[in-house]
Write a protein that holds these residues in place. Structure first.
Motif, PDB file in Angstrom:
ATOM      1  N   LEU A  21      40.612  32.507  33.361  1.00 16.70           N
ATOM      2  CA  LEU A  21      41.671  32.325  34.350  1.00 16.70           C
ATOM      3  C   LEU A  21      41.351  31.069  35.153  1.00 16.70           C
ATOM      4  CD1 LEU A  21      44.177  33.449  35.883  1.00 16.70           C
ATOM      5  CD2 LEU A  21      42.580  34.621  37.397  1.00 16.70           C
ATOM      6  N   ALA A  22      42.197  30.033  34.980  1.00 12.75           N
ATOM      7  CA  ALA A  22      41.950  28.758  35.664  1.00 12.75           C
ATOM      8  C   ALA A  22      42.910  28.626  36.838  1.00 12.75           C
ATOM      9  CB  ALA A  22      42.151  27.609  34.692  1.00 12.75           C
ATOM     10  N   GLU A  23      42.367  28.241  37.983  1.00 10.35           N
ATOM     11  CA  GLU A  23      43.193  28.053  39.177  1.00 10.35           C
ATOM     12  C   GLU A  23      42.763  26.756  39.870  1.00 10.35           C
ATOM     13  OE1 GLU A  23      44.377  32.277  40.733  1.00 10.35           O
ATOM     14  OE2 GLU A  23      42.213  32.213  40.622  1.00 10.35           O
ATOM     15  N   THR A  24      43.673  26.215  40.685  1.00 12.88           N
ATOM     16  CA  THR A  24      43.312  24.998  41.414  1.00 12.88           C
ATOM     17  C   THR A  24      43.707  25.147  42.882  1.00 12.88           C
ATOM     18  OG1 THR A  24      45.443  23.998  40.918  1.00 12.88           O
ATOM     19  CG2 THR A  24      43.640  23.422  39.457  1.00 12.88           C
ATOM     20  N   THR A  25      42.926  24.501  43.745  1.00 11.01           N
ATOM     21  CA  THR A  25      43.258  24.452  45.163  1.00 11.01           C
ATOM     22  C   THR A  25      43.132  23.015  45.623  1.00 11.01           C
ATOM     23  OG1 THR A  25      42.310  26.634  45.477  1.00 11.01           O
ATOM     24  CG2 THR A  25      42.562  25.327  47.436  1.00 11.01           C
ATOM     25  N   PRO A  26      44.202  22.417  46.156  1.00  6.78           N
ATOM     26  CA  PRO A  26      44.096  21.039  46.629  1.00  6.78           C
ATOM     27  C   PRO A  26      43.348  20.984  47.959  1.00  6.78           C
ATOM     28  CG  PRO A  26      46.342  21.881  46.925  1.00  6.78           C
ATOM     29  CD  PRO A  26      45.542  22.990  46.328  1.00  6.78           C
ATOM     30  N   LEU A  27      42.433  20.021  48.086  1.00  8.53           N
ATOM     31  CA  LEU A  27      41.720  19.799  49.347  1.00  8.53           C
ATOM     32  C   LEU A  27      41.694  18.301  49.582  1.00  8.53           C
ATOM     33  CD1 LEU A  27      38.602  22.183  49.435  1.00  8.53           C
ATOM     34  CD2 LEU A  27      40.628  22.269  50.866  1.00  8.53           C
ATOM     35  N   HIS A  72      25.662  34.408  43.919  1.00  9.56           N
ATOM     36  CA  HIS A  72      25.836  35.700  43.247  1.00  9.56           C
ATOM     37  C   HIS A  72      26.180  36.816  44.229  1.00  9.56           C
ATOM     38  CE1 HIS A  72      25.400  38.789  40.197  1.00  9.56           C
ATOM     39  NE2 HIS A  72      24.752  39.511  41.094  1.00  9.56           N
ATOM     40  N   PHE A  73      27.105  37.683  43.840  1.00 10.44           N
ATOM     41  CA  PHE A  73      27.462  38.868  44.621  1.00 10.44           C
ATOM     42  C   PHE A  73      27.264  40.094  43.737  1.00 10.44           C
ATOM     43  CE2 PHE A  73      29.968  35.329  46.150  1.00 10.44           C
ATOM     44  CZ  PHE A  73      29.840  35.439  47.531  1.00 10.44           C
ATOM     45  N   ASP A  74      26.629  41.126  44.278  1.00 11.21           N
ATOM     46  CA  ASP A  74      26.510  42.360  43.486  1.00 11.21           C
ATOM     47  C   ASP A  74      27.895  42.949  43.258  1.00 11.21           C
ATOM     48  OD1 ASP A  74      23.830  42.121  43.303  1.00 11.21           O
ATOM     49  OD2 ASP A  74      23.389  43.391  45.040  1.00 11.21           O
ATOM     50  N   ILE A  75      28.708  42.880  44.301  1.00  6.71           N
ATOM     51  CA  ILE A  75      30.066  43.436  44.194  1.00  6.71           C
ATOM     52  C   ILE A  75      31.013  42.571  45.021  1.00  6.71           C
ATOM     53  CG2 ILE A  75      29.441  45.140  45.990  1.00  6.71           C
ATOM     54  CD1 ILE A  75      31.542  47.004  44.730  1.00  6.71           C
ATOM     55  N   ILE A  76      32.172  42.288  44.454  1.00  5.92           N
ATOM     56  CA  ILE A  76      33.153  41.443  45.147  1.00  5.92           C
ATOM     57  C   ILE A  76      34.534  41.780  44.603  1.00  5.92           C
ATOM     58  CG2 ILE A  76      33.160  39.455  43.549  1.00  5.92           C
ATOM     59  CD1 ILE A  76      32.807  37.816  46.267  1.00  5.92           C
ATOM     60  N   ASP A  77      35.594  41.395  45.325  1.00  2.69           N
ATOM     61  CA  ASP A  77      36.926  41.680  44.759  1.00  2.69           C
ATOM     62  C   ASP A  77      37.121  40.894  43.456  1.00  2.69           C
ATOM     63  OD1 ASP A  77      36.986  39.262  46.163  1.00  2.69           O
ATOM     64  OD2 ASP A  77      38.843  39.667  47.233  1.00  2.69           O
ATOM     65  N   SER A  78      36.939  39.566  43.536  1.00  9.40           N
ATOM     66  CA  SER A  78      37.116  38.722  42.347  1.00  9.40           C
ATOM     67  C   SER A  78      36.391  37.398  42.616  1.00  9.40           C
ATOM     68  CB  SER A  78      38.618  38.474  42.126  1.00  9.40           C
ATOM     69  OG  SER A  78      38.861  37.190  41.601  1.00  9.40           O
ATOM     70  N   THR A  79      35.623  36.932  41.659  1.00 11.47           N
ATOM     71  CA  THR A  79      34.897  35.665  41.875  1.00 11.47           C
ATOM     72  C   THR A  79      35.892  34.508  42.058  1.00 11.47           C
ATOM     73  OG1 THR A  79      34.660  35.412  39.484  1.00 11.47           O
ATOM     74  CG2 THR A  79      32.787  36.380  40.670  1.00 11.47           C
ATOM     75  N   ASN A  80      37.037  34.569  41.337  1.00 10.58           N
ATOM     76  CA  ASN A  80      38.043  33.510  41.503  1.00 10.58           C
ATOM     77  C   ASN A  80      38.651  33.546  42.907  1.00 10.58           C
ATOM     78  OD1 ASN A  80      37.835  32.753  38.733  1.00 10.58           O
ATOM     79  ND2 ASN A  80      40.013  32.262  38.704  1.00 10.58           N
ATOM     80  N   THR A  81      38.965  34.769  43.381  1.00 16.46           N
ATOM     81  CA  THR A  81      39.576  34.892  44.708  1.00 16.46           C
ATOM     82  C   THR A  81      38.604  34.396  45.773  1.00 16.46           C
ATOM     83  OG1 THR A  81      40.789  36.803  43.893  1.00 16.46           O
ATOM     84  CG2 THR A  81      40.714  36.521  46.280  1.00 16.46           C
ATOM     85  N   TRP A  82      37.324  34.783  45.638  1.00 11.42           N
ATOM     86  CA  TRP A  82      36.332  34.337  46.614  1.00 11.42           C
ATOM     87  C   TRP A  82      36.271  32.802  46.619  1.00 11.42           C
ATOM     88  CZ3 TRP A  82      32.110  31.250  46.973  1.00 11.42           C
ATOM     89  CH2 TRP A  82      31.373  31.348  48.166  1.00 11.42           C
ATOM     90  N   ALA A  83      36.231  32.217  45.421  1.00 10.33           N
ATOM     91  CA  ALA A  83      36.106  30.757  45.335  1.00 10.33           C
ATOM     92  C   ALA A  83      37.333  30.066  45.948  1.00 10.33           C
ATOM     93  CB  ALA A  83      35.911  30.334  43.886  1.00 10.33           C
ATOM     94  N   LYS A  84      38.503  30.613  45.678  1.00  6.93           N
ATOM     95  CA  LYS A  84      39.744  30.030  46.235  1.00  6.93           C
ATOM     96  C   LYS A  84      39.702  30.053  47.759  1.00  6.93           C
ATOM     97  CE  LYS A  84      44.191  30.205  44.350  1.00  6.93           C
ATOM     98  NZ  LYS A  84      45.324  30.932  43.770  1.00  6.93           N
ATOM     99  N   ASN A  85      39.282  31.202  48.304  1.00  6.54           N
ATOM    100  CA  ASN A  85      39.258  31.351  49.766  1.00  6.54           C
ATOM    101  C   ASN A  85      38.156  30.541  50.423  1.00  6.54           C
ATOM    102  OD1 ASN A  85      41.401  33.078  49.578  1.00  6.54           O
ATOM    103  ND2 ASN A  85      40.163  34.948  49.588  1.00  6.54           N
ATOM    104  N   HIS A  86      37.114  30.189  49.659  1.00  7.13           N
ATOM    105  CA  HIS A  86      35.983  29.465  50.244  1.00  7.13           C
ATOM    106  C   HIS A  86      35.862  28.040  49.699  1.00  7.13           C
ATOM    107  CE1 HIS A  86      35.070  33.665  51.100  1.00  7.13           C
ATOM    108  NE2 HIS A  86      34.377  33.221  52.126  1.00  7.13           N
TER     109      HIS A  86
END
Ligand code: BTN
Length: 244
Positions: A113-119, A7-21
């Motif tokens: 909003l659904a996104e995918t990142t290949p790993l 959980h983040f009190d404030i963040i740019d976007s939960t999707n963006t954070w997840a994509k980057n991490h």
């Protein structure tokens, strides 16, 4: 599947954070990334998702599947249906606007909003949902499409954490069933909750089509009957709002 909450009190976007991490997330557990506020919440088609503090659910369900898993395109529709079930259990009468918007009284209460990142050999799926819980009318009226919240519909506020917990439990259950059995188990429920608008305008991202909503097919795609009788099937796009 077990779940880890981030959980983040404030963040740019939960999707963006997840994509980057994505590379740091557990491969065998679900990670649920949530925020109290998003400063750059994102919607479909590069739109902004208005995300003021402490009013709504901003959450991204993140998990890994093998690269060629069948029907992954239907997972956002599964989450939309889980959301419908939760709202019904709270005595609302939600409807679905294809592919995965949830409406109350003909206005949008939730979007996905659904996104995918290949790993390496796997895909990280990031299924973000925004559900307007306690958003007041003044803010809803500033949104450029018909929008509502649970507060606007009932006049009373709801416990955001409680609604999130219901959604999380319902989605984990539906997702397990979906991964075991496929979309066919959910299809009639999905069809029953569709907003029925015979004549629709449909944007496939390139062209706006006008026609009759002909069918929601077994794979979750939408078929439109054009004025000349031709049936056209779409897997992406959106039904336009009246006047859009
Ligand atoms: C849409 O209907 O256009 C999709 C809206 C999705 C909004 C959610 S809020 C949590 C997650 N983080 C984002 O930036 N977007 C999604």
């Amino acid at each position: 599947m077990e779940l880890i909450r981030r959980h983040f009190d404030i963040i740019d976007s939960t999707n963006t954070w997840a994509k980057n991490h994505a590379h740091t997330l557990s491969r065998d557990k679900m990670t649920l990334v949530t925020a109290g506020q998003q400063t750059a919440g994102r919607g479909r088609f590069k739109r902004a998702w208005i995300s003021p503090p402490g009013q709504n659910i901003y959450a991204s369900f993140c998990f890994f599947v093998e690269k060629h898993t069948k029907e992954i395109g239907n997972i956002p529709q599964i989450l939309a249906l889980s959301n419908v079930k939760v709202l019904e259990s709270l005595s609302f009468k939600p409807e679905l606007k294809w592919p995965n918007d949830v409406l109350l009284s003909g206005k949008k209460v939730a979007g996905i909003l659904a996104e995918t990142t290949p790993l390496s050999d796997q895909l990280c799926l990031i299924i973000g949902i925004g559900l307007n819980v306690n958003m007041p009318l003044e803010i809803l009226q500033g949104i450029d499409r018909p929008a509502t919240s649970l507060l606007a519909e009932t006049g009373s506020s709801h416990d955001i954490e409680k609604v999130l917990e219901m959604l999380q439990l319902q989605f984990m259950k539906d997702l397990d069933l979906f991964l075991d059995e496929g979309f066919h188990l959910f299809l009639s429920d999905y069809r029953q909750h569709m907003t029925y608008r015979k004549q629709i305008r449909f944007n496939d991202n390139r062209v706006v089509w006008e026609g009759e909503l002909h069918a929601i097919n077994a794979d979750g795609s939408l078929s439109l009957k054009l004025p000349d009788g031709e049936i056209k099937t779409f897997i992406v796009g959106e039904i336009l709002w009246p006047g859009e």
